[in-house]
Design an enzyme around this catalytic site. Structure first.
Site, PDB file in Angstrom:
ATOM      1  N   CYS A  82       0.804  -1.225   0.000  1.00 30.15           N
ATOM      2  CA  CYS A  82       0.000   0.000   0.000  1.00 30.15           C
ATOM      3  C   CYS A  82       0.836   1.274   0.000  1.00 30.15           C
ATOM      4  O   CYS A  82       0.297   2.360  -0.214  1.00 30.15           O
ATOM      5  CB  CYS A  82      -0.953  -0.005   1.192  1.00 30.15           C
ATOM      6  SG  CYS A  82      -2.084  -1.412   1.172  1.00 30.15           S
ATOM      7  N   GLY A 118      -6.266 -10.584  -1.562  1.00 33.46           N
ATOM      8  CA  GLY A 118      -5.803 -11.962  -1.395  1.00 33.46           C
ATOM      9  C   GLY A 118      -4.467 -12.164  -2.072  1.00 33.46           C
ATOM     10  O   GLY A 118      -4.005 -11.334  -2.848  1.00 33.46           O
ATOM     11  N   CYS A 214     -11.840   0.784   4.123  1.00 35.44           N
ATOM     12  CA  CYS A 214     -11.799   1.420   2.809  1.00 35.44           C
ATOM     13  C   CYS A 214     -12.189   0.411   1.731  1.00 35.44           C
ATOM     14  O   CYS A 214     -12.017  -0.793   1.902  1.00 35.44           O
ATOM     15  CB  CYS A 214     -10.421   2.021   2.525  1.00 35.44           C
ATOM     16  SG  CYS A 214      -9.151   0.791   2.153  1.00 35.44           S
TER      17      CYS A 214
END
Length: 394
Positions: A82, A118, A214
């Site tokens: 991220c 995933g 989110c």
């Protein structure tokens, strides 16, 4: 001797739900063109490019940029979960600061699938093995998706130590929606109340509702960084300088502390923020506006403390006093943050950059933070990496 680095151009496309966006290469090329237009540059001016994405095959960065031009420059593909977008920015800034280049692109995009994140490669050990083992030991709840267990578990640890209420996380989510209502590029622009957040489907009883997480999102954003001499020579906007930046990865405390807050990067973020404040010779109290990594409302609350916006244990009071929004000590996530703007992993850090540059230029329209001079960015990826960046209006 390190050189000053300025953000000459930024660009971002409206974020969209999975299945509702253009393909990744079109999103990436559009964001690049927007950043070039904002800077007043042609593609041929770029000397290097760092392109971030998490879900995509190798050289997807080239696929996106070849839509704009094929100039033979170095194009480096970046993947840091991220924090991918801000890692691309970190590398672009280093290239300019070191003197290796004068005009460099950082681009991030993501074309995501619906549903929980995933693993793509099931035939080999996961980079998250140790994180998963620690999470199993600390929180259990094996029927809940792992991302929720990571950050929900961290929020639960804060609740257990400091008595933090579920309603405080709901207040953070409601604040995000109020900010996003003013942002035409945000995915969710409908305001929700604290009560509506609490009434949303419960993902983890007593810990998290659906609106506190989110959504998977598609999108792209870009920034062009330049040296001061290049900006002056070409008449470029150099009103926003990257005053300080730090990138950290996990320390021993991530697993040794046996605390879910450390598993999700509290120590990484705290260390990066300290480095940035030391580099700049300022304290958190000198900052006016912050874009931080609110992948869950729980992580926004933890990040207030990690970044020094409030004392450890003081986040609930900070929220309840309204010090995280307009009229308070700091405006956090004026864009709506990941919770409302959306979180296309590779683009997130550069979307944060875009928001803060516009704030410091005084061009954030209805979201404008009054007298914004210093802006702080915090982007975190598990596994792990954290990038904290301080921007200054000069």
């Amino acid at each position: 001797m390190s050189r000053d680095v300025f953000v000459a151009g930024v660009g971002m496309i409206p974020f969209a739900k999975p299945g509702k966006s253009e393909p990744y290469f079109q999103m990436g090329s559009t964001a690049t063109r927007l950043a070039l237009a904002d800077a007043g540059l042609a593609y041929g001016a770029l000397q290097q490019a760092y392109v971030g994405y998490v879900y995509g095959d190798s050289t997807a960065g080239q696929r996106a940029l070849y839509e704009v031009g094929m100039s033979g420059i170095p194009i480096v593909n970046v993947n840091n979960n991220c924090s991918t977008g801000s890692t691309a920015l970190f590398l672009a800034r280093q290239a300019v600061a070191s003197g290796a280049a004068d005009c460099v692109l950082a681009l991030g995009f993501e074309q995501m699938n619906p549903g929980a994140l995933g693993s793509v490669y099931s035939d080999r050990p996961s980079p998250f093995d140790r994180f998963d083992q620690e999470t199993d030991a600390l929180v259990g709840q094996s029927d809940i998706p792992l991302a929720l267990r990571y950050f929900g578990g961290a929020g639960q640890a804060h609740m257990q130590e400091f008595g933090t209420r579920l309603s405080t996380f709901a207040k953070i989510r409601a604040k995000a929606s109020r900010h996003a209502a003013r942002n035409p590029l945000a995915l969710f622009r409908t305001e929700v109340s604290e009560e509506e957040v609490l009434a949303a489907p419960m993902l983890w009883p007593g810990v998290m509702t659906r609106l506190m997480a989110c959504p998977p999102t598609c999108g792209a954003a870009a920034a062009i960084v330049v040296s001061e001499s290049y900006a002056r020579q070409h008449g470029l906007d150099h009103s926003v300088r990257i005053r300080a930046q730090a990138m950290t990865t996990d320390g021993p405390e991530t697993f040794a502390a046996h605390d879910m807050r450390e598993v999700v990067g509290f120590g990484m973020a705290q260390a990066a923020a300290r480095q940035v404040y030391e580099q700049a010779g300022i304290g958190p109290e000198d900052v006016q506006v912050v874009e931080l990594h609110d992948c869950f409302a729980h992580n926004e609350l933890l990040s207030y403390e990690a970044l020094g916006l409030c004392p450890v244990g003081g986040a609930e009071k900070f929220v309840c006093d309204g010090d995280n929004s307009y009229g308070g000590k700091y405006v956090t996530n004026p864009s709506g943050g990941l919770l409302s703007k959306g979180h296309p992993l590779g683009a997130t850090g550069l979307a944060q950059c875009t928001e803060l540059v516009q704030q410091l230029r005084g061009k954030a329209a209805d979201r404008q933070v009054a007298n914004a001079r210093l802006a702080l960015q915090h982007n975190l990826g598990l596994g792990g990496a954290c990038v904290v960046t301080l921007y200054e209006r000069v």
